[in-house]
Design an enzyme around this catalytic site. Structure first.
Site, PDB file in Angstrom:
ATOM      1  N   TRP A 111      12.556  18.339  53.451  1.00  0.00           N
ATOM      2  CA  TRP A 111      12.358  17.384  54.538  1.00  0.00           C
ATOM      3  C   TRP A 111      13.414  16.280  54.507  1.00  0.00           C
ATOM      4  CZ3 TRP A 111       8.665  12.715  53.943  1.00  0.00           C
ATOM      5  CH2 TRP A 111       8.770  12.184  52.666  1.00  0.00           C
ATOM      6  N   GLU A 122       4.294  14.170  45.284  1.00  0.00           N
ATOM      7  CA  GLU A 122       4.013  15.535  44.841  1.00  0.00           C
ATOM      8  C   GLU A 122       3.154  15.601  43.582  1.00  0.00           C
ATOM      9  OE1 GLU A 122       7.958  16.914  44.311  1.00  0.00           O
ATOM     10  OE2 GLU A 122       8.336  17.170  46.447  1.00  0.00           O
TER      11      GLU A 122
END
Length: 797
Positions: free
Chosen positions: A354, A493
């Site tokens: 991204w 994450e």
């Protein structure tokens, strides 16, 4: 470093690989790491050349599972220019006494220079200078020169030039147990006395490639005798034998060309590579158009700051330089997207993440045509995203967390923790928010350019299909009378699940839910902006029903967003997790950026703690102007104010270990209006995430962090200037730190080339002469019209 030069005045074997990444030279089509010419891969050096979008897939068996990895392929090395005395070994910085060594990267001209003096065991001294570049003027061309002097001896000097095809992908220690032999059917040859060629094929993707070099060698200005030929199973070289006396000078000039079967407008790679080689390469002549091309790029990407004591302007230039080496006009036909680690190494296997979310704001406001071509990478992979959504029972498009050649999910399901040596399940593929980033970048491009054609032909389809996916992902929760999104992973994450089910994803990630609401608004607006005939075509093509659009409106009012203790929760249940003893872990480990690995090595799960790799709640402040964020949440029934934002920023600042290079960018943005001094501290960290203290730069040796480099520039250009674009208005709300002095930058907006100057004394926007229609510029609540050739300005607030 000074404003235009990155310099290393010593040789440090322990830091050499990081310096190789930072001294990479490239042009957006291909790039070559700054390794010593002729060095072999090992602990100290890693020569690597990478072509944008050139991938190959290999298979391994790990922990009883078959694992596939698609990687950006390391190409045959065109750099070898080796030298030796008599019949001795080739001489490098690790094979002799290094009397002097300096390496400098000229950012203005894109040329890497290495100067050295070496003394071998018998006291003979060789001094030399090697220079190289990958041409910003010619897509497939590189050049190199080596000038060496025999300082104090008479004898035989041997020089070797050519192409080394014995390369593999072995530049990342964590991947060492995985296959790395991507090239097969190697065909080395010497078409003539000056030319070396290595042809190869990738084993799975079946791409053919050719790397060719042509070398001329002169001794004291005169041509040397013809070289001898050295060809083995993988490589091709010319060897020159030259009798020298003290003070004699030997110069080699070398040009290289790289072509693959992915390239346009060629018959085949070998013919193209040989045809493009200069007949008699002269480094200085080849460098002239290259330097001119860089000069023109710097005019378009000018971000000029008064020189603070901390060297911020130089860091900004270095980051812009590596951005332009990774994606440039030469990327336009590559169909390669934005590589997360540039073309500087093999970390993340060259995949597309991204990261474009942080890169495009810098590109779009200076070279919108480049952004347009790079966005095609996502549109071309829309069919793969549709298939991925369908596989989990959703309509629309689900873009993968890691993308490569064809748009399938390239994320691994196992991850090696180098601290424990254990392979653990990896659920980061659940980061559905990548589709939100794709849609956001499409919309921002249209807002900056007014390119309604791109909206109609490409962007609207992507935006609508991603919106359909998130609408299907949302589930109605009767107990809340709201919609929820479950089983995902946010930009942080570390939390891929909850304690006891660490890989099942988390529920109601605030960033994902709020940005989904933003997306539903933009999808509706995109459809409304299309001409009627195109709107009918698109809705018929994808089977979009009116009920779906109506459902989007409902979702903009009924999406659930979690809060706790007067702050926005990172996700539902975040407040129930255990607090970490931060002081203890800092005392015990010092560097705790990778707390996930530290905790796993201790037998704990990072998902059990209130720790963040990067605080993804703060991403909302990065993407959305405060008035827009306020409006979205108030429409959902969650009124917010400055105190809530302040508490939220402070809450996550205390619980973030900054394990991601993007964390400093996001924190600088979140703190800009709350604590400018602390924001500047994080900006400094972001600017130097690769070029700073080697002990603090993590995995830079495996490739630069492109999003952090571009994102740090974006903090200067958009965050501190308050630059946003919406409703056909270019808006500024400067929060300019006095510590940065004044700033001058060049922008492109709606066909205008603008010069923006800002500082504590106010804002000035000047438009170049041209034919573009007047635009509206707004600052401090006042809107002015700006026509070509005019200037508008506002005093400091």
């Amino acid at each position: 470093m000074n404003e235009w030069m990155l310099r290393f005045d010593t040789y440090d074997p322990s830091d050499e690989r990081r310096r190789e990444a930072l001294c990479t030279v490239g042009n957006g089509y291909f790039a070559t790491r700054g390794a010593w010419a002729g060095s072999s891969s090992g602990g100290r050096h890693y020569p690597g050349t990478y072509v944008a979008g050139l991938y190959n897939r290999l298979t391994d068996e790990i922990e009883g599972r078959t694992v596939e990895n698609e990687s950006l392929v390391n190409l045959p090395d065109w750099l070898p220019l080796c030298f030796a005395i008599g019949d001795g070994d080739w001489i490098g910085p690790d094979d002799a006494e290094l009397l002097e060594h300096q390496q400098e990267l000229d950012l203005r001209r894109g040329i890497l220079t290495r100067r050295f003096r070496l003394q071998v065991a018998d006291g003979n001294i060789i001094s030399g200078t090697e220079r190289r570049f990958v041409s910003m003027a010619e897509t497939h061309l590189a050049a190199q020169t080596l000038v060496i002097t025999a300082e104090n001896f008479s004898g035989v000097l041997r020089l070797r030039s050519g192409v080394d095809g014995s390369v593999t992908n072995s530049g990342v220690d964590r991947y060492q147990k995985l296959s790395g032999q991507h090239l097969v059917d190697l065909e080395p040859s010497l078409p003539d006395d000056a030319t070396a060629l290595v042809v190869a094929r990738t084993s799975q993707s079946q791409l053919r490639l050719a790397v060719a070099t042509r070398t001329t060698v002169r001794h004291n200005g005169l041509p040397t005798d013809e070289p001898s030929s050295v060809v083995d199973s993988s490589s091709a070289y010319q060897d020159y034998v030259i009798a020298v006396r003290p003070g004699d000078v030997v110069r080699a000039d070398k040009a290289a060309t790289v072509y693959t079967s992915r390239d346009l407008a060629i018959s085949e790679p070998v013919l193209a590579a040989l045809s493009a080689l200069p007949d008699r390469p002269v480094f200085d002549e080849l460098a002239e158009p290259h330097a001119l091309a860089w000069s023109q790029l710097w005019q378009q990407f000018a971000v000029e700051l008064e020189e603070p004591a901390d060297g911020t302007p130089a860091a900004v230039r270095l980051n812009l330089f590596h951005l332009l080496q990774s994606v440039s006009p030469h990327s336009s036909d590559a169909d390669a997207g934005v590589p997360a680690r540039g073309l500087h190494g093999e970390a993340y296997r060259g995949h597309i993440f991204w990261d474009e979310l942080f890169v495009f704001p810098v590109l779009t406001l200076r070279m919108p045509a480049l952004t347009r071509t790079l966005l095609h990478y996502r549109h071309r992979r829309l069919p793969a995203a549709r298939r991925a959504a369908a596989e989990i029972g959703c309509r629309g498009a689900m873009y993968p967390w890691q993308s490569g050649s064809d748009g399938r999910e390239e994320s691994q399901r196992l991850h090696l923790n180098p601290l424990s040596g254990r392979w653990n399940p990896d659920a980061t593929y659940r980061q559905r928010h990548v589709g939100l980033a794709v849609a956001y970048t499409m919309w921002q491009y249209v807002e900056a350019t007014g390119d309604e054609e791109f909206l109609a032909d490409h962007a609207a389809e992507v935006i609508v299909e991603v919106a359909r996916f998130f609408a299907d992902l949302a589930r109605y929760d009767e107990t809340r009378d709201r919609y929820v999104i479950e089983g995902v992973v946010g930009p942080d994450e570390f939390h891929t699940g909850y304690p006891g089910r660490p890989d099942a994803g988390i529920d109601n990630n605030a960033y994902t839910n709020v940005m989904a609401v933003w997306l539903f608004h933009r999808a509706t607006e995109a459809l409304n902006r299309l001409p009627h005939w195109r709107r009918v075509e698109l809705t018929d093509k994808i089977g979009l029903r009116p009920q779906e659009v109506s459902h989007w409106e409902e979702l903009t009012r009924r999406m659930y967003v979690p809060f706790h203790d007067g702050v926005i929760s990172q996700f539902e249940g975040y407040a129930d997790l255990a607090e970490l003893d931060w002081d203890q872990y800092r005392r015990q480990y010092g560097d705790i950026r990778r707390l996930d690995r530290i905790l796993e090595a201790e037998g704990h799960q990072v998902s059990a703690y209130q720790v963040s790799k990067q605080a993804d709640v703060l991403m909302l402040l990065y993407l959305l102007p405060r008035h827009e964020l306020d409006s979205l949440l108030e429409r959902l029934g969650y009124p917010i104010n400055t105190q809530l934002i302040r508490r939220t920023v402070r809450y996550y600042l205390a619980r973030t270990c900054h394990g991601s290079s993007l964390s400093a960018v996001v924190h600088a943005w979140g703190l800009a209006s709350l604590d400018p001094d602390q924001a500047l501290m994080f900006l400094s960290q972001a600017l130097r995430s690769d070029s700073g203290d080697p002990a603090q730069t993590g995995t830079t040796a495996e490739g630069i962090h492109l999003a952090a480099m571009a994102g740090s520039v974006d903090v200067v250009q958009r965050c501190f200037t308050g630059l946003t674009m919406s409703g056909d208005v270019l808006r500024f709300e400067p929060q300019w730190p006095t510590g940065l002095g004044r700033m001058r930058m060049t922008l492109r907006y709606r066909g205008h080339r603008l010069t923006v100057e800002t500082g504590a004394d106010g804002l000035r926007v000047a438009a170049d002469q041209g034919t573009a229609q007047p635009i509206k510029v707004r600052c401090h609540g006042t809107t002015q019209s700006l026509a070509a050739g005019e200037t508008v300005q506002w005093p400091g607030a």
